[in-house]
Design an enzyme around this catalytic site. Sequence first.
Site, PDB file in Angstrom:
ATOM      1  N   ASN A  67      87.896  -3.179  32.119  1.00 43.94           N
ATOM      2  CA  ASN A  67      87.589  -3.060  30.686  1.00 43.94           C
ATOM      3  C   ASN A  67      86.460  -4.012  30.324  1.00 43.94           C
ATOM      4  O   ASN A  67      86.438  -5.160  30.780  1.00 43.94           O
ATOM      5  CB  ASN A  67      88.832  -3.386  29.849  1.00 43.94           C
ATOM      6  N   HIS A  85      87.839  -8.933  35.299  1.00 48.78           N
ATOM      7  CA  HIS A  85      88.996  -8.633  36.140  1.00 48.78           C
ATOM      8  C   HIS A  85      89.095  -7.143  36.380  1.00 48.78           C
ATOM      9  O   HIS A  85      88.750  -6.340  35.524  1.00 48.78           O
ATOM     10  CB  HIS A  85      90.299  -9.154  35.503  1.00 48.78           C
ATOM     11  N   MET A  86      89.595  -6.825  37.556  1.00 41.56           N
ATOM     12  CA  MET A  86      89.848  -5.441  37.957  1.00 41.56           C
ATOM     13  C   MET A  86      91.353  -5.232  37.953  1.00 41.56           C
ATOM     14  O   MET A  86      92.086  -5.954  38.636  1.00 41.56           O
ATOM     15  CB  MET A  86      89.260  -5.240  39.358  1.00 41.56           C
ATOM     16  N   HIS A  87      91.822  -4.283  37.150  1.00 40.24           N
ATOM     17  CA  HIS A  87      93.240  -3.921  37.180  1.00 40.24           C
ATOM     18  C   HIS A  87      93.469  -2.992  38.370  1.00 40.24           C
ATOM     19  O   HIS A  87      92.768  -1.985  38.510  1.00 40.24           O
ATOM     20  CB  HIS A  87      93.643  -3.163  35.911  1.00 40.24           C
ATOM     21  N   ASP A 112      99.940  -8.921  36.823  1.00 39.50           N
ATOM     22  CA  ASP A 112      99.790  -8.927  35.368  1.00 39.50           C
ATOM     23  C   ASP A 112     101.107  -9.354  34.728  1.00 39.50           C
ATOM     24  O   ASP A 112     102.180  -8.922  35.129  1.00 39.50           O
ATOM     25  CB  ASP A 112      99.384  -7.530  34.875  1.00 39.50           C
ATOM     26  N   ILE A 113     101.011 -10.188  33.701  1.00 38.36           N
ATOM     27  CA  ILE A 113     102.200 -10.733  33.032  1.00 38.36           C
ATOM     28  C   ILE A 113     102.939  -9.660  32.235  1.00 38.36           C
ATOM     29  O   ILE A 113     104.130  -9.794  31.951  1.00 38.36           O
ATOM     30  CB  ILE A 113     101.792 -11.919  32.133  1.00 38.36           C
TER      31      ILE A 113
HETATM   32  P1  AMP Z   1      92.139  -6.599  29.497  1.00 36.56           P
HETATM   33  O1  AMP Z   1      92.609  -5.834  28.297  1.00 36.56           O
HETATM   34  O2  AMP Z   1      91.440  -5.715  30.496  1.00 36.56           O
HETATM   35  O3  AMP Z   1      91.325  -7.826  29.098  1.00 36.56           O
HETATM   36  O4  AMP Z   1      93.450  -7.076  30.237  1.00 36.56           O
HETATM   37  C1  AMP Z   1      93.954  -8.370  30.199  1.00 36.56           C
HETATM   38  C2  AMP Z   1      95.250  -8.345  30.965  1.00 36.56           C
HETATM   39  O5  AMP Z   1      95.626  -9.683  31.234  1.00 36.56           O
HETATM   40  C3  AMP Z   1      96.410  -7.681  30.221  1.00 36.56           C
HETATM   41  O6  AMP Z   1      96.921  -6.604  30.989  1.00 36.56           O
HETATM   42  C4  AMP Z   1      97.433  -8.833  30.083  1.00 36.56           C
HETATM   43  O7  AMP Z   1      98.759  -8.394  30.208  1.00 36.56           O
HETATM   44  C5  AMP Z   1      97.025  -9.752  31.211  1.00 36.56           C
HETATM   45  N1  AMP Z   1      97.370 -11.158  31.036  1.00 36.56           N
HETATM   46  C6  AMP Z   1      97.187 -11.932  29.943  1.00 36.56           C
HETATM   47  N2  AMP Z   1      97.593 -13.194  30.163  1.00 36.56           N
HETATM   48  C7  AMP Z   1      98.048 -13.227  31.434  1.00 36.56           C
HETATM   49  C8  AMP Z   1      98.610 -14.244  32.269  1.00 36.56           C
HETATM   50  N3  AMP Z   1      98.798 -15.491  31.824  1.00 36.56           N
HETATM   51  N4  AMP Z   1      98.980 -13.902  33.527  1.00 36.56           N
HETATM   52  C9  AMP Z   1      98.816 -12.647  33.989  1.00 36.56           C
HETATM   53  N5  AMP Z   1      98.271 -11.644  33.263  1.00 36.56           N
HETATM   54  C10 AMP Z   1      97.910 -11.926  32.002  1.00 36.56           C
END
Ligand code: AMP
Length: 121
Positions: A91, A104-106, A34-35
């Site tokens: 989410n 996506h799965m965190h 995650d960024i």
């Molecule tokens: P969600 O709220 O479950 O949709 O989480 C989206 C996640 O994507 C967040 O934790 C962001 O920090 C992450 N994210 C957004 N853009 C990028 C990217 N370019 N590379 C890696 N992670 C990202």
Amino acid sequence: MTHHDPECIFCQIITGKLPGKIEYHDEQVTAFHDINPIAPVHVLIVPNAHIPSVNAVEPEHEAVLGHMFTVARELAEKLGLAERGYRLIVNTGEHAGQVIFHLHMHLLGGRSLGPMLARRS
Ligand code: AMP
Ligand code: ZN
């Protein structure tokens, strides 16, 4: 052929059009850091196919969704989370704060993660 959405940030990471810190990749699933991490380990595990959210899941997705859990287990071991534990979060939609509409799965770990959900005060 895997379906990608050219507008989607995660599809662009999967296809190499945008940079990502890729931790794992195979023909079904990609995992990258995650960024904006909220834990010492914060990896996103995504299907290579563009599925917008759990709201769009169909029986044909069951193989890749199951595979995401195997990859989560392997990465948890590789990244040193297996023994003390970790949390997997998916989410979905507005109330869950979903920002990126590519399922996506965190994978979160590396510290005590506190209660599952903050209670309303
Ligand atoms: P969600 O709220 O479950 O949709 O989480 C989206 C996640 O994507 C967040 O934790 C962001 O920090 C992450 N994210 C957004 N853009 C990028 C990217 N370019 N590379 C890696 N992670 C990202
Ligand atoms: Zn996508």
